[in-house]
Design a protein around this motif. Sequence first.
Motif, short mmCIF file in Angstrom:
data_model
loop_
_atom_site.label_atom_id
_atom_site.label_comp_id
_atom_site.label_asym_id
_atom_site.label_seq_id
_atom_site.Cartn_x
_atom_site.Cartn_y
_atom_site.Cartn_z
N LEU A 161 0.81 -1.09 0.05
CA LEU A 161 0.15 -0.02 -0.09
C LEU A 161 0.87 1.23 0.13
CD1 LEU A 161 -2.69 -1.11 2.51
CD2 LEU A 161 -2.75 -0.99 0.02
N GLY A 162 2.10 1.12 0.23
CA GLY A 162 3.01 2.31 0.41
C GLY A 162 3.11 3.17 1.67
N TYR A 163 3.41 4.37 1.27
CA TYR A 163 3.71 5.27 2.34
C TYR A 163 2.41 6.18 2.65
CZ TYR A 163 6.42 8.09 5.70
OH TYR A 163 6.77 8.99 6.62
N PRO A 164 1.95 6.49 3.78
CA PRO A 164 0.63 7.50 4.02
C PRO A 164 0.55 8.64 3.39
CG PRO A 164 1.41 6.39 6.02
CD PRO A 164 2.36 5.84 5.16
N GLN A 165 -0.27 9.08 2.76
CA GLN A 165 -0.21 10.44 2.15
C GLN A 165 -0.21 11.48 3.06
OE1 GLN A 165 -2.58 10.88 -1.80
NE2 GLN A 165 -3.20 8.76 -1.65
N GLY A 166 0.15 12.59 2.49
CA GLY A 166 -0.15 14.06 3.44
C GLY A 166 0.24 13.92 4.78
N ILE A 212 -5.46 21.96 9.71
CA ILE A 212 -4.16 21.68 8.69
C ILE A 212 -4.33 20.35 8.21
CG2 ILE A 212 -1.84 21.91 8.43
CD1 ILE A 212 -3.20 24.54 7.88
N SER A 213 -4.57 19.41 9.24
CA SER A 213 -4.40 17.66 9.02
C SER A 213 -5.33 17.35 7.89
CB SER A 213 -4.38 17.33 10.07
OG SER A 213 -3.24 17.45 10.94
N VAL A 214 -6.58 18.01 8.04
CA VAL A 214 -7.81 17.59 7.13
C VAL A 214 -7.38 17.98 5.68
CG1 VAL A 214 -10.07 17.90 6.50
CG2 VAL A 214 -9.54 17.48 8.79
N PHE A 215 -6.91 19.37 5.57
CA PHE A 215 -6.68 19.89 4.19
C PHE A 215 -5.46 19.42 3.63
CE2 PHE A 215 -9.57 23.43 5.56
CZ PHE A 215 -10.33 23.46 4.78
N LEU A 216 -4.38 18.88 4.33
CA LEU A 216 -3.09 18.45 3.93
C LEU A 216 -3.06 16.97 3.72
CD1 LEU A 216 -0.58 20.77 5.57
CD2 LEU A 216 -1.78 20.94 3.51
N SER A 296 7.17 18.29 -4.48
CA SER A 296 6.20 18.42 -5.60
C SER A 296 5.25 17.29 -5.85
CB SER A 296 7.24 18.44 -7.07
OG SER A 296 7.98 17.37 -6.92
N LEU A 297 5.71 16.16 -5.47
CA LEU A 297 4.83 15.05 -5.51
C LEU A 297 3.47 15.46 -4.69
CD1 LEU A 297 4.09 12.31 -6.50
CD2 LEU A 297 5.07 11.49 -4.64
N PHE A 298 3.68 15.92 -3.27
CA PHE A 298 2.74 16.14 -2.24
C PHE A 298 1.82 17.31 -2.84
CE2 PHE A 298 1.10 18.87 1.07
CZ PHE A 298 0.16 18.33 1.69
N LEU A 299 2.31 18.49 -3.27
CA LEU A 299 1.56 19.64 -3.58
C LEU A 299 0.70 19.05 -5.03
CD1 LEU A 299 3.99 22.40 -3.24
CD2 LEU A 299 1.91 21.85 -1.92
N ASP A 320 0.70 19.41 -12.23
CA ASP A 320 2.22 19.30 -12.48
C ASP A 320 2.64 20.54 -13.38
OD1 ASP A 320 4.77 18.06 -11.87
OD2 ASP A 320 4.95 18.27 -13.95
N SER A 321 1.82 20.49 -14.61
CA SER A 321 2.01 21.57 -15.71
C SER A 321 1.44 22.91 -15.37
CB SER A 321 1.42 21.14 -16.95
OG SER A 321 1.36 22.08 -18.05
#
Length: 988
Positions: A161-166, A212-216, A296-299, A320-321
């Motif tokens: 499942l990878g690494y938790p997002q945000g 902040i945690s919710v938005f991010l 950049s990946l997170f944003l 990204d563009s």
Amino acid sequence: MFNKNNIIIKYCISIILLLFLLRLTIPQYLKFLLFPSVFFFFIFSLFMLYHSYKFMSFKFSNFSIFSPFFLTSFFYIISVITSFNFEIGLFKDFINNVLVITFIFSLLLLHVNCKILFYDSLKKLQIFALIFISFIAFLGICKLLFLFNGIKFQFLEVTGLGYPQGTSLSIDHNFFSLACIIAIVFSIPNLFKKLKIAYRILLQFAIFCLSISVFLSTSRRGIIIASSLELIFFLFWFFSFLFKKLHFKYFRQNTIGLVIVNILSVFILIFIFIIHNSFERKRWLANSSFNKNEVSLFLNNLIEAGGTILKGNTDVSKVDSLIWESNFDSRYPYSGWAKGNYSLINKIEGENFTIVPDSAVSMKIDSSSFLKSDSTLYFVSQFSHFYPIKDKRNIVSVYIYVSDDFNGDEVYLNSGDNSFGFTKSDYNLSAKGEWQKQYISFSVFNNKSWVEFGVLKKLKNIKDKLQGYVLFAYPEIKLIDYSSDIPISWAGTNCTDTCIVFGDGSKKNHLTSIGCKIDKESQFRLWGSLVYSPMVLRKFRTEIDKPYKSSILVFVSKDFNGKNVKLEIKGNVNGERESSYDLNNKGTWQELVINNFCEKNEECYVMTYFDLPDYKNLSKLIGYVIFAQPKFEAPIFDPKVPKTYVSIKFKEDFPVVGYNSVIVPEGTIGCRFDKNAEGKIWSNFFYLINEFNYVRVESGDSVLSSINCYVSENFNGNTVSLELKGIDNSNLINHYNLKNKGKWVKLSLKGLVKSDGIVSGLFFVSQNGVKDFSNLKGYVTFAYPELKVIKPKNKIIGYNKVNKSSIPKIDKVTLFNKNIFNKYLYFYPDSSNKSSVQSAPVFEREVIDDHFAGPRLEYWRYAIYLYNYEYSWWKRIFGGGTEYTRKFAEKFRNSWEKTEFDYPHNPFLSVLLYSGILGLLTYIWFLYKAIYYYWLYRKEYCSLGVSFSIAFIYAFFSANSPFDPAILGVLTIIPYFIHFFHLSTYND
């Protein structure tokens, strides 16, 4: 009541309820803390029931208020137990739901009939939730800041499942945001109370961390709900000035810090994303200490999550563009050509640094820049997209420096898929410690391609690490015209431009041309024990029934120790597939020619080649090869011009002379072959063969072929012939009668075609008992070949009779269903048999670019499809069990997934499938009562009611049962207990 145990019971209930909520936020393995807690609470409930002797008077009729819960639980448990499908995913789902049901039954067994006690438990829950979830939210923000610096905590990583997002510490960032939102809701009543300054600051800091945690967290549902709460909060804050009541004053006092911080946050976002352009953002990021790749990946993910809410077809590439793309500038890495994690080096130093332009800023790649895949460390920076442009060549270069202590395996520049030519250039690692300019020269075929530079290291063992660093600077992109006189516009490897002024035949073969010299300094490929140097000159898509001719001039030095110098074509074509340089005549210029004919529309490519067996690289290569003047034509067959049909080396005869030359049409050029002709050895003879004039034929056609042939009187070969290929399994042959040497003779053949296909003519010369034509005397000249196809009299060329009975009938109903009705239902009939069209349409997945709804609509459509078309009448009433989870897995499984468990991602549809319309009505009854009781006690339990509503919104798009997620099951049953205890107190 058990007064002496009230405190224990109260805290047990509060803590377990808290664990249900925390389970949404904590790392994977900590979630299992809930299982033993519920188990021991269940045992404790049984013990308390037995100890109080209440079990002797225990009656389920006293709990009739819980009937919707009992029935809903019964339908779910029976549907799972009676199903044959018990895949691991379904088992985990079942255990999680049983956990909720067990806790609810534990409360029932405990038989707490004190409203105040249960109220206190819920009050403790809200306080505990605010404290603990705020702390977890703060840890999540810290985790994100560590991630921005390239630090990942291994204990958060979940296999598969990878690494938790945000900001999420849990792998499911959606439900992480749900827990934070519930904690915010629990905090709201405290905002209307008079608080000390310290408590005000702590409360506002907690709410800020939660928001902040919710938005991010990158959760779309979280962003929507949190934004709605923020809007309500601000409206209420501004309108509170109109009211004079004291609690409104407390609200303003307790939220002034939040208002200021939120306003500042909005200005910061405007400053970053609106006032500043992408180039300035990238320059700031490049000069920061942050991990560029992670930031950049997170944003990108965060803005995509928010963007899809307003515009469903927003995806990561568009985001990204939008936020990172800027005008390409070779001087600055952050202008678009540097990707991943890197640092900037403003001053260019190192051996040979003067080759780098003075204004360049280089990007530094070290151990912190690398990603890992299996046992390989790699870094890749992809930049610029390239599209097919006819007769154009892309030249891309970059300056590279590798430190002396670098222990990687490869530093390269290469172009991506759909490109051909010199597509990859490697830094010479034997000369580390100096700047080198690497370049590639390529064309793009069919669709777009790209360019990337990268570094690769294969790990030898667990302790092996990357040492040293690599610098990249000043990439340049040029577009030049194709020219056979300019090797860089067609060469497929790094080579040295060489003027063609030496070697036999050079004066005749384009004296002023520039050739591509390949020697031991050129790059190579390795296959087994074979080192080889392929060079793709041209890639193209053929046209049906069209001839192609490719040629190139080749010079091989006399000391050359390689083998198999040749021109060849790869792809599904007819004719000569390769033409080899005669290595017995090294030191001469030779023209390699191949003629081909294509039956189909195919992708093909033309390439040069030579190899050096039994070596690992070209360092042992002696001598060199020069390629020059590549030509690619699609000649129109002309029997008077040999160049349009001859693919081997020949001499022109014009005008043709010799006895009986009058049979040759006037103006015809003959093709003469002598001892210098190229050929092949087979068995005990050497031969040359040339195929010409490919023609498509049908069964029943007659084919006529002819060619004029002259054999000199001193000719000492053994066979001169014309052959007709493609008539049947064995070619038709007509031999020149060598008794007629010194005379022009017309060789003719006629054949009847037995099956559809391609026929062609070919002429043939051979000499027995030799390995080449060096001892051949005299010559042979061929002229004016012809190939004609005669159709049967009863067949009209270009017309095929159509069998009308083979055309399927399309009735108006089918046409309407497929084109109009199913445009909205998206179910398409299976036309393979009539019964399937009439009974059950075939479900077809739609390609949806709406990333906001995503595949949810597809899942919901398929659930309705299963219920309508694959369920019998009794399954529609009582349900079909959990077999649907396997069907969903088969329908929506990705190629890399092995799971046999998936579901509609909507609790109503799941309940409908596993328990039918009867179970669905029970579930609706269960929900209705919960909503009714929350409304009934809204003044006291408003926060819990709002939390229930928010949790249900989350579950509506994700859940597979009424008790998924677990916190929803708990929040759904809480109002039942509130009402139960209220009635019990009232009765007492």
